[in-house]
Design a protein around this motif. Sequence first.
Motif, PDB file in Angstrom:
ATOM      1  N   ARG A 193       0.823  -1.214   0.000  1.00  0.00           N
ATOM      2  CA  ARG A 193       0.000   0.000   0.000  1.00  0.00           C
ATOM      3  C   ARG A 193       0.854   1.260   0.000  1.00  0.00           C
ATOM      4  O   ARG A 193       0.481   2.274  -0.554  1.00  0.00           O
ATOM      5  CB  ARG A 193      -0.910   0.020   1.236  1.00  0.00           C
ATOM      6  N   LYS A 220      -5.222   4.652  -0.812  1.00  0.00           N
ATOM      7  CA  LYS A 220      -4.918   4.013   0.470  1.00  0.00           C
ATOM      8  C   LYS A 220      -6.014   3.064   0.912  1.00  0.00           C
ATOM      9  O   LYS A 220      -5.749   2.026   1.517  1.00  0.00           O
ATOM     10  CB  LYS A 220      -4.731   5.095   1.533  1.00  0.00           C
ATOM     11  N   VAL A 221      -7.246   3.467   0.601  1.00  0.00           N
ATOM     12  CA  VAL A 221      -8.369   2.643   1.072  1.00  0.00           C
ATOM     13  C   VAL A 221      -9.058   1.917  -0.081  1.00  0.00           C
ATOM     14  O   VAL A 221     -10.158   1.419   0.057  1.00  0.00           O
ATOM     15  CB  VAL A 221      -9.411   3.518   1.804  1.00  0.00           C
ATOM     16  N   ASN A 222      -8.356   1.878  -1.217  1.00  0.00           N
ATOM     17  CA  ASN A 222      -8.946   1.279  -2.407  1.00  0.00           C
ATOM     18  C   ASN A 222      -9.259  -0.199  -2.197  1.00  0.00           C
ATOM     19  O   ASN A 222      -8.475  -0.928  -1.588  1.00  0.00           O
ATOM     20  CB  ASN A 222      -7.950   1.432  -3.565  1.00  0.00           C
ATOM     21  N   ASN A 223     -10.418  -0.610  -2.681  1.00  0.00           N
ATOM     22  CA  ASN A 223     -10.744  -2.041  -2.621  1.00  0.00           C
ATOM     23  C   ASN A 223     -10.043  -2.794  -3.737  1.00  0.00           C
ATOM     24  O   ASN A 223      -9.818  -2.248  -4.808  1.00  0.00           O
ATOM     25  CB  ASN A 223     -12.244  -2.228  -2.810  1.00  0.00           C
ATOM     26  N   ARG A 280      -5.059   9.506  -1.088  1.00  0.00           N
ATOM     27  CA  ARG A 280      -6.003   9.101  -0.025  1.00  0.00           C
ATOM     28  C   ARG A 280      -6.915   7.998  -0.531  1.00  0.00           C
ATOM     29  O   ARG A 280      -7.211   7.040   0.170  1.00  0.00           O
ATOM     30  CB  ARG A 280      -6.851  10.302   0.387  1.00  0.00           C
TER      31      ARG A 280
END
Lengths: 377, 422
Positions: free
Chosen positions: A224, A372-375, A369
């Motif tokens: 990540r 970072k939280v990407n599925n 951003r």
Amino acid sequence: MRIVVNEIRKLFSVKIICLLLLVSFFVYQQFIMFEFKHFPNGRPLLDDFRATQKMLVDYGESMDSEEFKDFKEIKEQRIAEATEYLKSQKEMVAAGIDTYEEFSNMDQENEKLAALHSKIFFEDSVDIFWEIQARDGIIDRYEHPERFNEHELTPKQNARMDELVENGSTKAIFTFMVFENYNVLMKYVAILIFLNIMIILMPLYIRDKRNHVQLLQYTSKTGRSLFSHKLLSGLTASLIIITAQLAFFFFMYRGNDTSMFFPLSINSIFNIFVSWYDLTFFQYIVLTVICVYLLGIALVLVGAWISSIAPNYMTSVGLHVPLAFLLFGTGTTYLVQNLTSIYLNPYLVPISFVTILILTSVLFIWRYRKEKVNNIL
Amino acid sequence: MIKQLEFKKIISSPIILGLFVLFLLFNCFLIYQQSSIRNDMRSLQPIVQETGTLMDKEGREKLQTSYEEDLNSWNQLSQSKTGDTYQNAADFYKPEIYYSLIESNIYSEKELQDINNLAIKETYQNSIKDIETKYSTLNVMENAEEGIRLFGLEGAAAEKVREQYTVLKPRVEELIQNKEHLHLFFHGKMFGTHSFLFKTLFGFVIFQAMILIVLFTAFIVNYEFEQKTFLVAYSTKRGRKLVWDKLFVSLFTSILMTVVLLSSTLLGYFIVFDYSGLWTVPISTGFLIEMNEIPFISWWNLTFLEYLLLTCVLVVVCQILFVLLTFCTSMWIRNSYIVFVIFGVIFSAGLLLPSIIPKNSTMLLYTHFTPFTLAMNVKKWWMESGVFKAFKYYEIITVSGWLVALLLTAWFFINRFSRENL
């Protein structure tokens, strides 16, 4: 750190380096070599340049009225020499032209006389005659510093002009040729640098996407953080390119032999450029270099952003097309050339750079951003 | 079916559509910027209706009488208003009188328009004589010699150039005999329509279409490689033949895209600028001569419309060459963005090629027979265009030669591909 180094090595693959060299070669051939080979470009610019160099050697950085008198005397000497030359030419004497006075006032409408005139200048290209012309031009400029106020200026611009005449920077022995030549060169070098950055950053994120390794990367914590590591390596790679290109350019630029102009004010009466600030030529060069670096960094952010959102190379290249159009045209005209010109707003350059850098960083951070939280789908 | 799907891949891609719209908007912006001269241009049509386009003895007399009538009626008006009369319309614009007249608001908007039209009519009328002298003293051999000297050609190359200009000579005589040079057309020195239309607009369209074409051709040819599905696709008999579909679709789409881009740009242009009554004027007319004083001498007697259509056709053919070139490059380098860069490199290498050839070899002339040099020079297509390209069939030889060569190369790559290991 190891990741960054490896990423940089990936960016500089042999194939890409060859491509960069090839592109640089053609840009140099098409646009840059001309300004090296033909500087100063033809006559009377060459004579103007020689006279200016002689002035620098004889009078130092600026010319006061004593020295100006001496300068005029040299011109008188040259006129005497020219008269002598005319007297030694049979056809000139036959045509009744045996002084420089008569030569310069002669009737150009008359075909025979016009032929003689062009014989002196173009066929025999006698140096003295060219030199007198060049010196005439310099004297005219020196005697009429009020040419500064030819344009319709705002009071603020006028005040700046008056200030320049007062503090004597208009008297510096500078020449517009050196300035113009540098400006044109820097524009193309900047374009070349931006082109290189675009080429090298294109695969930054796309390559992983194409190879479907992002699925693997994003399942681990280190994976990540790759996103920012890759930006760092892209940035480093671009800084390396900018530095290498600039180093090569200034190495080549030494051949134009303009170093004696470095400590002189660019606001000289012999230049066609007027700045808001009291800059020497060297300071101006440093300023352009800083601007190229800043634009390069902004381009890295945009390029990385494009690389991270584009699903394939076609989209990526396609998005670069309007970007290149803006950057190579307007971008270089206002943010690499004509820096701090009095005809532009004094805050244009700083405000543009602050806006560009903020906007591009916001663009990138927003993407960061999300990433970072990407599925993983 | 496969062809349709390949076509859909291009058309449904937002970047291609986005760039297409952006380019179109940009062209409209260019036309909009130029549109300030449209009203002045339009004052030619009433003149043409009155006198016809041909300015032979008869036409000239008609123009002269109509001009004198207008000047007389203007002088009557000005005498009643200010007591001044003018020898010619240009006198009205002398700065010492003009500004005071404008400031005192003596003439109405309409009347100022009238004198403006009169001044334009006067310019046309005054130009006829200049054009006649220019063409009667025109010596193409001298132009050839000057070009040879300017570019420092020697030996065989210079000989070849002279030979080509002797071919041009009878054409110039024919042109003068046909009175092609004496047809009224938008004044080149005032409006520069030829440069704007054929250099600026066509130049941009060629490059815009080229960018789009290189993008999507490189994209669809290497689609399987980018998606990592090529192992599946090319392991079957049909899969190996996919490449034919790709070539066909990219050719079709490029032609379609070029035609749409070109026709919409030209449509915009001809809506803004009125060419009515002038479509059949020969393209070699002396009125087109622009500031650089170089006459336009077409190799055949072409009207403006014929010239425009021929040029459009050649643009499309040039784009076909670019598709084939991109196709070959993509078959060789399987990475679409490197293909894009390489295409740029090939393009500039093609432009640089003549500069490394010695000045006395005829090769120097033949290295100009490339689609790259061709694409840079739309303004002088089908015309005498300087010493390097002074061949009557220059355009036709260039495109047909390259078409054959590129088709063979493409065929070679496809053949090699159909037997390639996975």
